[in-house]
Design a protein around this motif. Sequence first.
Motif, PDB file in Angstrom:
ATOM      1  N   ILE A 122      -7.108   0.165  -4.661  1.00 24.56           N
ATOM      2  CA  ILE A 122      -5.764  -0.120  -5.177  1.00 24.56           C
ATOM      3  C   ILE A 122      -5.847  -1.002  -6.420  1.00 24.56           C
ATOM      4  O   ILE A 122      -6.620  -1.952  -6.478  1.00 24.56           O
ATOM      5  CB  ILE A 122      -4.900  -0.825  -4.104  1.00 24.56           C
ATOM      6  CG1 ILE A 122      -4.722   0.073  -2.885  1.00 24.56           C
ATOM      7  CG2 ILE A 122      -3.541  -1.206  -4.672  1.00 24.56           C
ATOM      8  CD1 ILE A 122      -3.870  -0.553  -1.789  1.00 24.56           C
ATOM      9  N   ASP A 123      -5.021  -0.661  -7.393  1.00 26.31           N
ATOM     10  CA  ASP A 123      -4.913  -1.482  -8.605  1.00 26.31           C
ATOM     11  C   ASP A 123      -3.586  -1.157  -9.260  1.00 26.31           C
ATOM     12  O   ASP A 123      -2.911  -0.192  -8.895  1.00 26.31           O
ATOM     13  CB  ASP A 123      -6.078  -1.200  -9.561  1.00 26.31           C
ATOM     14  CG  ASP A 123      -6.289  -2.333 -10.557  1.00 26.31           C
ATOM     15  OD1 ASP A 123      -5.535  -3.325 -10.497  1.00 26.31           O
ATOM     16  OD2 ASP A 123      -7.187  -2.222 -11.403  1.00 26.31           O
ATOM     17  N   MET A 162      -1.275   2.076  -8.380  1.00 27.86           N
ATOM     18  CA  MET A 162      -2.105   3.262  -8.200  1.00 27.86           C
ATOM     19  C   MET A 162      -3.053   3.031  -7.034  1.00 27.86           C
ATOM     20  O   MET A 162      -3.651   1.957  -6.917  1.00 27.86           O
ATOM     21  CB  MET A 162      -2.914   3.543  -9.469  1.00 27.86           C
ATOM     22  CG  MET A 162      -2.086   4.074 -10.622  1.00 27.86           C
ATOM     23  SD  MET A 162      -1.593   5.770 -10.345  1.00 27.86           S
ATOM     24  CE  MET A 162      -0.685   6.106 -11.858  1.00 27.86           C
ATOM     25  N   ALA A 163      -3.190   4.023  -6.170  1.00 27.57           N
ATOM     26  CA  ALA A 163      -4.088   3.916  -5.025  1.00 27.57           C
ATOM     27  C   ALA A 163      -4.739   5.267  -4.754  1.00 27.57           C
ATOM     28  O   ALA A 163      -4.106   6.308  -4.918  1.00 27.57           O
ATOM     29  CB  ALA A 163      -3.339   3.430  -3.797  1.00 27.57           C
ATOM     30  N   THR A 164      -5.997   5.235  -4.310  1.00 26.89           N
ATOM     31  CA  THR A 164      -6.711   6.476  -4.014  1.00 26.89           C
ATOM     32  C   THR A 164      -7.754   6.236  -2.923  1.00 26.89           C
ATOM     33  O   THR A 164      -8.308   5.140  -2.815  1.00 26.89           O
ATOM     34  CB  THR A 164      -7.403   7.029  -5.275  1.00 26.89           C
ATOM     35  OG1 THR A 164      -8.100   8.235  -4.952  1.00 26.89           O
ATOM     36  CG2 THR A 164      -8.393   6.023  -5.859  1.00 26.89           C
ATOM     37  N   ILE A 198      -8.659  -1.973   2.372  1.00 33.05           N
ATOM     38  CA  ILE A 198      -8.146  -2.080   1.000  1.00 33.05           C
ATOM     39  C   ILE A 198      -9.225  -2.671   0.102  1.00 33.05           C
ATOM     40  O   ILE A 198      -9.772  -3.737   0.388  1.00 33.05           O
ATOM     41  CB  ILE A 198      -6.892  -2.964   0.948  1.00 33.05           C
ATOM     42  CG1 ILE A 198      -5.760  -2.320   1.748  1.00 33.05           C
ATOM     43  CG2 ILE A 198      -6.456  -3.182  -0.492  1.00 33.05           C
ATOM     44  CD1 ILE A 198      -4.493  -3.145   1.772  1.00 33.05           C
ATOM     45  N   ILE A 199      -9.514  -1.990  -0.981  1.00 33.00           N
ATOM     46  CA  ILE A 199     -10.513  -2.452  -1.952  1.00 33.00           C
ATOM     47  C   ILE A 199      -9.817  -2.634  -3.298  1.00 33.00           C
ATOM     48  O   ILE A 199      -9.231  -1.686  -3.837  1.00 33.00           O
ATOM     49  CB  ILE A 199     -11.673  -1.449  -2.083  1.00 33.00           C
ATOM     50  CG1 ILE A 199     -12.302  -1.185  -0.705  1.00 33.00           C
ATOM     51  CG2 ILE A 199     -12.719  -1.966  -3.069  1.00 33.00           C
ATOM     52  CD1 ILE A 199     -13.364  -0.111  -0.727  1.00 33.00           C
ATOM     53  N   GLY A 200      -9.859  -3.847  -3.825  1.00 30.25           N
ATOM     54  CA  GLY A 200      -9.202  -4.110  -5.100  1.00 30.25           C
ATOM     55  C   GLY A 200      -9.621  -5.440  -5.679  1.00 30.25           C
ATOM     56  O   GLY A 200     -10.591  -6.057  -5.229  1.00 30.25           O
ATOM     57  N   ASP A 201      -8.866  -5.901  -6.703  1.00 29.77           N
ATOM     58  CA  ASP A 201      -9.188  -7.181  -7.320  1.00 29.77           C
ATOM     59  C   ASP A 201      -8.465  -8.301  -6.581  1.00 29.77           C
ATOM     60  O   ASP A 201      -7.747  -8.068  -5.613  1.00 29.77           O
ATOM     61  CB  ASP A 201      -8.827  -7.182  -8.814  1.00 29.77           C
ATOM     62  CG  ASP A 201      -7.371  -6.820  -9.046  1.00 29.77           C
ATOM     63  OD1 ASP A 201      -6.589  -6.840  -8.070  1.00 29.77           O
ATOM     64  OD2 ASP A 201      -7.007  -6.501 -10.188  1.00 29.77           O
ATOM     65  N   ILE A 202      -8.677  -9.532  -7.037  1.00 34.38           N
ATOM     66  CA  ILE A 202      -8.071 -10.693  -6.389  1.00 34.38           C
ATOM     67  C   ILE A 202      -6.599 -10.761  -6.793  1.00 34.38           C
ATOM     68  O   ILE A 202      -6.246 -11.293  -7.835  1.00 34.38           O
ATOM     69  CB  ILE A 202      -8.806 -11.994  -6.784  1.00 34.38           C
ATOM     70  CG1 ILE A 202     -10.276 -11.890  -6.406  1.00 34.38           C
ATOM     71  CG2 ILE A 202      -8.161 -13.209  -6.115  1.00 34.38           C
ATOM     72  CD1 ILE A 202     -11.118 -13.046  -6.895  1.00 34.38           C
ATOM     73  N   ALA A 227     -16.920  -5.838 -10.224  1.00 33.29           N
ATOM     74  CA  ALA A 227     -15.635  -5.142 -10.105  1.00 33.29           C
ATOM     75  C   ALA A 227     -15.716  -3.775 -10.776  1.00 33.29           C
ATOM     76  O   ALA A 227     -15.220  -2.777 -10.240  1.00 33.29           O
ATOM     77  CB  ALA A 227     -14.532  -5.976 -10.743  1.00 33.29           C
ATOM     78  N   TYR A 228     -16.348  -3.734 -11.937  1.00 37.53           N
ATOM     79  CA  TYR A 228     -16.501  -2.467 -12.670  1.00 37.53           C
ATOM     80  C   TYR A 228     -17.276  -1.442 -11.839  1.00 37.53           C
ATOM     81  O   TYR A 228     -16.940  -0.253 -11.815  1.00 37.53           O
ATOM     82  CB  TYR A 228     -17.217  -2.727 -13.996  1.00 37.53           C
ATOM     83  CG  TYR A 228     -17.547  -1.468 -14.770  1.00 37.53           C
ATOM     84  CD1 TYR A 228     -16.574  -0.819 -15.532  1.00 37.53           C
ATOM     85  CD2 TYR A 228     -18.829  -0.922 -14.738  1.00 37.53           C
ATOM     86  CE1 TYR A 228     -16.872   0.339 -16.238  1.00 37.53           C
ATOM     87  CE2 TYR A 228     -19.139   0.230 -15.442  1.00 37.53           C
ATOM     88  CZ  TYR A 228     -18.158   0.855 -16.188  1.00 37.53           C
ATOM     89  OH  TYR A 228     -18.460   2.010 -16.877  1.00 37.53           O
ATOM     90  N   GLU A 229     -18.266  -1.900 -11.121  1.00 41.88           N
ATOM     91  CA  GLU A 229     -19.123  -1.004 -10.352  1.00 41.88           C
ATOM     92  C   GLU A 229     -18.451  -0.538  -9.058  1.00 41.88           C
ATOM     93  O   GLU A 229     -18.631   0.614  -8.643  1.00 41.88           O
ATOM     94  CB  GLU A 229     -20.436  -1.732 -10.021  1.00 41.88           C
ATOM     95  CG  GLU A 229     -21.504  -0.833  -9.425  1.00 41.88           C
ATOM     96  CD  GLU A 229     -22.811  -1.588  -9.205  1.00 41.88           C
ATOM     97  OE1 GLU A 229     -22.742  -2.742  -8.725  1.00 41.88           O
ATOM     98  OE2 GLU A 229     -23.879  -1.037  -9.522  1.00 41.88           O
ATOM     99  N   ASN A 230     -17.653  -1.389  -8.432  1.00 41.86           N
ATOM    100  CA  ASN A 230     -17.090  -1.075  -7.119  1.00 41.86           C
ATOM    101  C   ASN A 230     -15.651  -0.552  -7.155  1.00 41.86           C
ATOM    102  O   ASN A 230     -15.177   0.009  -6.156  1.00 41.86           O
ATOM    103  CB  ASN A 230     -17.144  -2.310  -6.214  1.00 41.86           C
ATOM    104  CG  ASN A 230     -18.565  -2.683  -5.826  1.00 41.86           C
ATOM    105  OD1 ASN A 230     -19.160  -2.077  -4.944  1.00 41.86           O
ATOM    106  ND2 ASN A 230     -19.119  -3.682  -6.508  1.00 41.86           N
ATOM    107  N   LEU A 231     -14.968  -0.728  -8.262  1.00 39.00           N
ATOM    108  CA  LEU A 231     -13.583  -0.267  -8.362  1.00 39.00           C
ATOM    109  C   LEU A 231     -13.451   0.965  -9.250  1.00 39.00           C
ATOM    110  O   LEU A 231     -12.361   1.286  -9.725  1.00 39.00           O
ATOM    111  CB  LEU A 231     -12.690  -1.389  -8.903  1.00 39.00           C
ATOM    112  CG  LEU A 231     -12.614  -2.666  -8.068  1.00 39.00           C
ATOM    113  CD1 LEU A 231     -11.704  -3.685  -8.740  1.00 39.00           C
ATOM    114  CD2 LEU A 231     -12.125  -2.358  -6.670  1.00 39.00           C
TER     115      LEU A 231
END
Length: 295
Positions: A122-123, A162-164, A198-202, A227-231
């Motif tokens: 999610i972002d 946006m979520a996927t 849920i995987i996203g930023d802080i 973050a770039y690698e995991n999101l």
Amino acid sequence: MKYHENHLADYLHLLSKELYCPNCRSTEIIKYGKNKSGSIRYKCKSCGKTFSSLKDTLFFSSKINLKAWLAFLECILSGSSMLEACIVAKISTVTGVKWMNKIFKTLNHYQEKIVLNKKVYIDETYVHEDSSKIYLLEDIGKIKKVRKQPRGISRNKICILMATDEDKSIGYIVCHGRPQRKLVYNICKDHLRKNSTIIGDIDTSIAYTAEKMNLKRIMYKSNTYEAYENLEPVDQLCARFKFFIDKHRGFKKKFLQDYINLFIFIDNEKKIEKDLYKITIKLLKMMFEYSISSE
């Protein structure tokens, strides 16, 4: 891109709903020839009145044959702008706007049944508000007072969630400016399974959703290599959306959610069907099945 050698009458099988008389609602009907556009006409045995097979559909009284519709839809679904689609379909931009509205009506409820599970990335991404609605602040310059936009993420930017889960995606307008946690939760609660991660930023808005739904959450600090690698899944989704919306720049932002629905449909269906023509036929069938009386 070439027209398909098909006529409107060849696609009447897409009308999967049961036919009935629009005047008396009787199902005792018989075929009664064809009209000028090629659609089958029916006659009701009960009241004796005739009607078109396209009655109550988005194609009722349409003077443009399906060759132009197929060309238009294939252009839109391939990522072309509405203007490019109009040129290929050989229609005016006024007709193109009307056709886009028909597509928007068809996809209005497309995302409602989408449920993401397992790992959900999610972002949020942002789109600028219309120039006529830009909010300006008065500031003191070197010579006189000037008006300028607020810095950073202000009310002049529309926040889109946006979520996927990498198989399917969703996208919704949240608010103006930074995402509000309760609005994010109201969107997510209908689209996330209880066992999701849920995987996203802080982001405190996502934290609120995870807490309310009792979901596991993995966080990464923004603008870092980690973050770039995991999101990457949601970052790529946002990038594809930006590319799509840039193709359609110039539209009124009151139609933004309609364009988001269209983008999500294209993005999701491309993962299911690799053939553009099959995706086009699927959308066309959805348009045939859309009932005007339900609006």
